[in-house]
Design a protein around this motif. Structure first.
Motif, mmCIF file in Angstrom:
data_model
loop_
_atom_site.group_PDB
_atom_site.id
_atom_site.type_symbol
_atom_site.label_atom_id
_atom_site.label_comp_id
_atom_site.label_asym_id
_atom_site.label_seq_id
_atom_site.Cartn_x
_atom_site.Cartn_y
_atom_site.Cartn_z
ATOM 1 N N GLU A 179 0.667 -1.481 -0.009
ATOM 2 C CA GLU A 179 -0.148 -0.026 0.075
ATOM 3 C C GLU A 179 1.234 1.078 -0.091
ATOM 4 O O GLU A 179 1.952 1.114 0.472
ATOM 5 N N TYR A 180 0.326 1.992 -0.425
ATOM 6 C CA TYR A 180 0.662 3.633 -0.777
ATOM 7 C C TYR A 180 0.313 4.347 -0.184
ATOM 8 O O TYR A 180 -1.064 4.577 -1.064
ATOM 9 N N LYS A 181 0.070 5.538 0.717
ATOM 10 C CA LYS A 181 -0.816 6.618 1.535
ATOM 11 C C LYS A 181 -0.887 7.739 1.204
ATOM 12 O O LYS A 181 1.086 7.743 1.684
ATOM 13 N N LEU A 182 -1.079 8.853 0.514
ATOM 14 C CA LEU A 182 -1.001 9.558 1.251
ATOM 15 C C LEU A 182 -1.240 10.935 1.500
ATOM 16 O O LEU A 182 -2.322 10.961 1.467
ATOM 17 N N PHE A 183 -0.320 11.450 2.731
ATOM 18 C CA PHE A 183 -1.354 12.180 3.899
ATOM 19 C C PHE A 183 -1.142 13.686 3.809
ATOM 20 O O PHE A 183 0.040 13.565 4.128
ATOM 21 N N THR A 184 -1.797 14.187 3.609
ATOM 22 C CA THR A 184 -1.416 16.012 3.086
ATOM 23 C C THR A 184 -1.764 16.771 4.359
ATOM 24 O O THR A 184 -2.888 16.443 4.958
ATOM 25 N N THR A 185 -0.514 18.017 4.415
ATOM 26 C CA THR A 185 -1.175 18.578 5.510
ATOM 27 C C THR A 185 -0.907 20.333 5.148
ATOM 28 O O THR A 185 -0.192 20.729 5.327
ATOM 29 N N PRO A 186 -1.967 20.739 4.626
ATOM 30 C CA PRO A 186 -2.024 21.896 4.442
ATOM 31 C C PRO A 186 -2.017 22.588 5.457
ATOM 32 O O PRO A 186 -2.827 22.349 6.368
#
Length: 141
Positions: free
Chosen positions: A50-57
């Motif tokens: 799995e690859y997950k991208l957690f973005t933090t604006p």
């Protein structure tokens, strides 16, 4: 006492900061539309599950900081642009990805986008305790 969860997949994480000449939105767009189309086949080839991208604006982090300042005045708040989470059977997968002959192409323009000097890596295991369904798991009955 060290945890021994050899049969469970590992979680490998990396935080990334963008180069200051790019906006957060431009940076995430680069990851999703330029980097990932080249990187994902390499990940799959080497067993990344799995690859997950957690973005933090920044606006969300600043809002959280303002809301929590009186509740948790000693807390620090992360300022990186994203947190990437890989699920993999072993750390060997990471080395295999980086040794893949196509990997240099996948990260060719990374120096233009990512402040790699500030990257933070971690590896470990995930143990769920509360599921989306509301069920509590992995607790003594």
């Amino acid at each position: 006492m060290a945890e021994n969860k050899q049969s469970e997949p590992l979680r490998f994480t990396v935080t990334h900061y963008r180069k200051p000449e790019h906006t957060h939105e431009e940076f995430i767009n680069w990851i999703v539309n330029k980097h990932l189309p080249v990187a994902l086949p390499i990940f799959r080839r080497h067993g990344i599950q799995e690859y997950k991208l957690f973005t933090t604006p920044a606006n969300l982090n600043e809002g959280l900081k303002a809301a929590m300042i009186e509740r948790r005045p000693t807390w620090s708040f992360a300022d990186f642009d994203c947190f990437i989470e890989y699920t993999l059977p072993s750390l060997e997968c990471v080395a295999n990805v980086m040794d893949d002959p196509e990997w240099p192409n996948a990260v060719a323009d990374e120096p233009e986008w990512v402040d790699t000097s500030r990257a933070l890596c971690s590896v470990g295991y995930v143990t769920p305790y509360l599921l989306k369904t509301g069920e509590v798991v992995n607790m003594a009955k």
